[in-house]
Scaffold this motif. Structure first.
Motif, PDB file in Angstrom:
ATOM      1  N   GLN A  56       0.835  -1.209   0.000  1.00 44.86           N
ATOM      2  CA  GLN A  56       0.000   0.000   0.000  1.00 44.86           C
ATOM      3  C   GLN A  56       0.866   1.255   0.000  1.00 44.86           C
ATOM      4  O   GLN A  56       0.588   2.213  -0.714  1.00 44.86           O
ATOM      5  N   VAL A  57       1.943   1.242   0.783  1.00 44.49           N
ATOM      6  CA  VAL A  57       2.862   2.385   0.785  1.00 44.49           C
ATOM      7  C   VAL A  57       3.555   2.503  -0.575  1.00 44.49           C
ATOM      8  O   VAL A  57       3.718   3.611  -1.100  1.00 44.49           O
ATOM      9  N   VAL A  58       3.945   1.390  -1.150  1.00 44.66           N
ATOM     10  CA  VAL A  58       4.583   1.411  -2.473  1.00 44.66           C
ATOM     11  C   VAL A  58       3.630   2.025  -3.494  1.00 44.66           C
ATOM     12  O   VAL A  58       4.022   2.871  -4.298  1.00 44.66           O
ATOM     13  N   VAL A  59       2.372   1.631  -3.448  1.00 42.06           N
ATOM     14  CA  VAL A  59       1.373   2.198  -4.362  1.00 42.06           C
ATOM     15  C   VAL A  59       1.258   3.708  -4.152  1.00 42.06           C
ATOM     16  O   VAL A  59       1.275   4.482  -5.118  1.00 42.06           O
ATOM     17  N   ASN A  60       1.178   4.138  -2.911  1.00 43.19           N
ATOM     18  CA  ASN A  60       1.003   5.568  -2.619  1.00 43.19           C
ATOM     19  C   ASN A  60       2.228   6.387  -2.979  1.00 43.19           C
ATOM     20  O   ASN A  60       2.106   7.549  -3.363  1.00 43.19           O
ATOM     21  N   ASP A  61       3.424   5.800  -2.842  1.00 45.81           N
ATOM     22  CA  ASP A  61       4.670   6.537  -3.084  1.00 45.81           C
ATOM     23  C   ASP A  61       5.415   6.035  -4.322  1.00 45.81           C
ATOM     24  O   ASP A  61       6.642   6.108  -4.394  1.00 45.81           O
ATOM     25  N   ILE A  62       4.668   5.545  -5.296  1.00 43.62           N
ATOM     26  CA  ILE A  62       5.289   4.914  -6.460  1.00 43.62           C
ATOM     27  C   ILE A  62       6.214   5.858  -7.226  1.00 43.62           C
ATOM     28  O   ILE A  62       7.248   5.436  -7.729  1.00 43.62           O
ATOM     29  N   ARG A  63       5.892   7.139  -7.296  1.00 43.52           N
ATOM     30  CA  ARG A  63       6.760   8.084  -8.018  1.00 43.52           C
ATOM     31  C   ARG A  63       8.096   8.255  -7.298  1.00 43.52           C
ATOM     32  O   ARG A  63       9.142   8.349  -7.936  1.00 43.52           O
ATOM     33  N   ILE A  64       8.070   8.284  -5.983  1.00 45.22           N
ATOM     34  CA  ILE A  64       9.298   8.434  -5.198  1.00 45.22           C
ATOM     35  C   ILE A  64      10.140   7.165  -5.323  1.00 45.22           C
ATOM     36  O   ILE A  64      11.329   7.218  -5.628  1.00 45.22           O
ATOM     37  N   LEU A  65       9.524   6.022  -5.074  1.00 43.68           N
ATOM     38  CA  LEU A  65      10.255   4.758  -5.075  1.00 43.68           C
ATOM     39  C   LEU A  65      10.724   4.371  -6.476  1.00 43.68           C
ATOM     40  O   LEU A  65      11.819   3.844  -6.646  1.00 43.68           O
ATOM     41  N   GLY A  66       9.899   4.637  -7.470  1.00 46.17           N
ATOM     42  CA  GLY A  66      10.261   4.293  -8.837  1.00 46.17           C
ATOM     43  C   GLY A  66      11.396   5.135  -9.387  1.00 46.17           C
ATOM     44  O   GLY A  66      12.099   4.718 -10.301  1.00 46.17           O
ATOM     45  N   ALA A  67      11.595   6.323  -8.817  1.00 42.57           N
ATOM     46  CA  ALA A  67      12.636   7.224  -9.302  1.00 42.57           C
ATOM     47  C   ALA A  67      13.974   7.017  -8.594  1.00 42.57           C
ATOM     48  O   ALA A  67      14.962   7.630  -8.940  1.00 42.57           O
ATOM     49  N   GLU A  68      14.006   6.123  -7.609  1.00 47.78           N
ATOM     50  CA  GLU A  68      15.188   5.935  -6.785  1.00 47.78           C
ATOM     51  C   GLU A  68      15.679   4.501  -6.929  1.00 47.78           C
ATOM     52  O   GLU A  68      14.893   3.570  -6.894  1.00 47.78           O
ATOM     53  N   SER A  69      16.979   4.325  -7.088  1.00 50.61           N
ATOM     54  CA  SER A  69      17.555   3.003  -7.361  1.00 50.61           C
ATOM     55  C   SER A  69      17.158   1.956  -6.323  1.00 50.61           C
ATOM     56  O   SER A  69      16.700   0.867  -6.670  1.00 50.61           O
ATOM     57  N   HIS A  70      17.334   2.263  -5.066  1.00 48.76           N
ATOM     58  CA  HIS A  70      17.002   1.290  -4.017  1.00 48.76           C
ATOM     59  C   HIS A  70      15.490   1.107  -3.911  1.00 48.76           C
ATOM     60  O   HIS A  70      15.016   0.007  -3.640  1.00 48.76           O
ATOM     61  N   GLY A  71      14.760   2.170  -4.137  1.00 46.63           N
ATOM     62  CA  GLY A  71      13.297   2.091  -4.115  1.00 46.63           C
ATOM     63  C   GLY A  71      12.772   1.175  -5.203  1.00 46.63           C
ATOM     64  O   GLY A  71      11.789   0.449  -4.992  1.00 46.63           O
ATOM     65  N   CYS A  72      13.426   1.174  -6.360  1.00 37.96           N
ATOM     66  CA  CYS A  72      13.018   0.278  -7.456  1.00 37.96           C
ATOM     67  C   CYS A  72      13.121  -1.185  -7.046  1.00 37.96           C
ATOM     68  O   CYS A  72      12.301  -2.016  -7.449  1.00 37.96           O
ATOM     69  N   ALA A  73      14.121  -1.505  -6.237  1.00 37.66           N
ATOM     70  CA  ALA A  73      14.275  -2.880  -5.773  1.00 37.66           C
ATOM     71  C   ALA A  73      13.104  -3.286  -4.882  1.00 37.66           C
ATOM     72  O   ALA A  73      12.641  -4.426  -4.924  1.00 37.66           O
ATOM     73  N   VAL A  74      12.590  -2.343  -4.093  1.00 35.24           N
ATOM     74  CA  VAL A  74      11.427  -2.623  -3.249  1.00 35.24           C
ATOM     75  C   VAL A  74      10.179  -2.782  -4.116  1.00 35.24           C
ATOM     76  O   VAL A  74       9.353  -3.659  -3.862  1.00 35.24           O
ATOM     77  N   VAL A  75      10.049  -1.956  -5.153  1.00 34.22           N
ATOM     78  CA  VAL A  75       8.920  -2.102  -6.082  1.00 34.22           C
ATOM     79  C   VAL A  75       8.958  -3.499  -6.706  1.00 34.22           C
ATOM     80  O   VAL A  75       7.926  -4.188  -6.780  1.00 34.22           O
ATOM     81  N   SER A  76      10.120  -3.919  -7.117  1.00 33.57           N
ATOM     82  CA  SER A  76      10.280  -5.252  -7.698  1.00 33.57           C
ATOM     83  C   SER A  76       9.904  -6.339  -6.695  1.00 33.57           C
ATOM     84  O   SER A  76       9.205  -7.303  -7.037  1.00 33.57           O
ATOM     85  N   ALA A  77      10.348  -6.200  -5.450  1.00 34.29           N
ATOM     86  CA  ALA A  77      10.010  -7.187  -4.417  1.00 34.29           C
ATOM     87  C   ALA A  77       8.507  -7.192  -4.144  1.00 34.29           C
ATOM     88  O   ALA A  77       7.916  -8.257  -3.933  1.00 34.29           O
ATOM     89  N   ALA A  78       7.883  -6.024  -4.169  1.00 32.75           N
ATOM     90  CA  ALA A  78       6.434  -5.958  -3.955  1.00 32.75           C
ATOM     91  C   ALA A  78       5.692  -6.679  -5.076  1.00 32.75           C
ATOM     92  O   ALA A  78       4.687  -7.350  -4.831  1.00 32.75           O
ATOM     93  N   LEU A  79       6.211  -6.564  -6.293  1.00 33.36           N
ATOM     94  CA  LEU A  79       5.596  -7.261  -7.423  1.00 33.36           C
ATOM     95  C   LEU A  79       5.849  -8.774  -7.364  1.00 33.36           C
ATOM     96  O   LEU A  79       5.135  -9.544  -7.990  1.00 33.36           O
ATOM     97  N   SER A  80       6.859  -9.184  -6.616  1.00 34.17           N
ATOM     98  CA  SER A  80       7.174 -10.610  -6.485  1.00 34.17           C
ATOM     99  C   SER A  80       6.492 -11.260  -5.292  1.00 34.17           C
ATOM    100  O   SER A  80       5.987 -12.369  -5.398  1.00 34.17           O
ATOM    101  N   TYR A  81       6.503 -10.588  -4.149  1.00 32.27           N
ATOM    102  CA  TYR A  81       6.090 -11.228  -2.905  1.00 32.27           C
ATOM    103  C   TYR A  81       4.793 -10.700  -2.312  1.00 32.27           C
ATOM    104  O   TYR A  81       4.315 -11.258  -1.318  1.00 32.27           O
TER     105      TYR A  81
END
Length: 171
Positions: A56-81
């Motif tokens: 839910q936090v990833v969805v709400n902050d997708i622009r922040i996380l998607g624009a940041e290298s480490h955040g992208c890894a969390v987006v990927s993990a959210a899509l996996s797990y």
């Protein structure tokens, strides 16, 4: 690493308070060079409720996380797990964010998120994602990770391979 091992090895009731502290700053930890691993580990080994809250936090902050290298890894993990419904919703949100899919496809950790997203989408949404990526093929060809995404698109066109099969093949 200690927190990761505790989340992995202990019963959820034993680490509940610890995970609750992690969940108070998901975005900050997701963008931190070491904190990102803790958030990814909670996604992989945490309770369904913790996974749901992180997604839910990833969805709400997708622009922040998607624009940041480490955040992208969390987006990927959210899509996996993440839970199935949450993973699908996140994939759809990524598709709706202008320019984010191509940006993700061009980055080190983001290209994995883009591939996982493609594996989750179906029907018109999948076609829309593929069209967006193919429209930016020239941009994607100019970067190492974009080439991987383009290769996946070409292979999935010819034999309907999944992301996991693509990875096993050595991409």
């Amino acid at each position: 690493r200690i927190i990761q091992r505790l989340v992995e090895q202990c019963h959820p009731k034993q680490v509940h308070e610890l995970v609750e502290r992690v969940l108070k700053d998901i975005t900050g930890l997701s963008c931190h060079p070491y904190g990102t691993y803790v958030v990814q580990h909670v996604l992989e080994h945490g309770s369904n409720e913790h996974r749901r809250r992180i997604v839910q936090v990833v969805v709400n902050d997708i622009r922040i996380l998607g624009a940041e290298s480490h955040g992208c890894a969390v987006v990927s993990a959210a899509l996996s797990y993440g839970l199935d419904a949450d993973r699908s919703a996140l994939a759809q949100i990524l598709l709706r964010e202008p320019g984010l899919l191509v940006f993700l496809a061009s980055s080190r950790h983001g290209h994995v998120a883009a591939l996982r997203m493609l594996d989750l989408l179906v029907g018109k949404e999948l076609e829309e994602a593929r069209n967006r990526l193919q429209a930016e093929a020239e941009t994607l060809r100019n970067c190492r990770y974009g080439l991987i995404v383009l290769e996946y698109l070409e292979q999935s066109d010819s034999n309907q391979c999944s992301w996991s099969a693509f990875c096993r093949a050595g991409a």
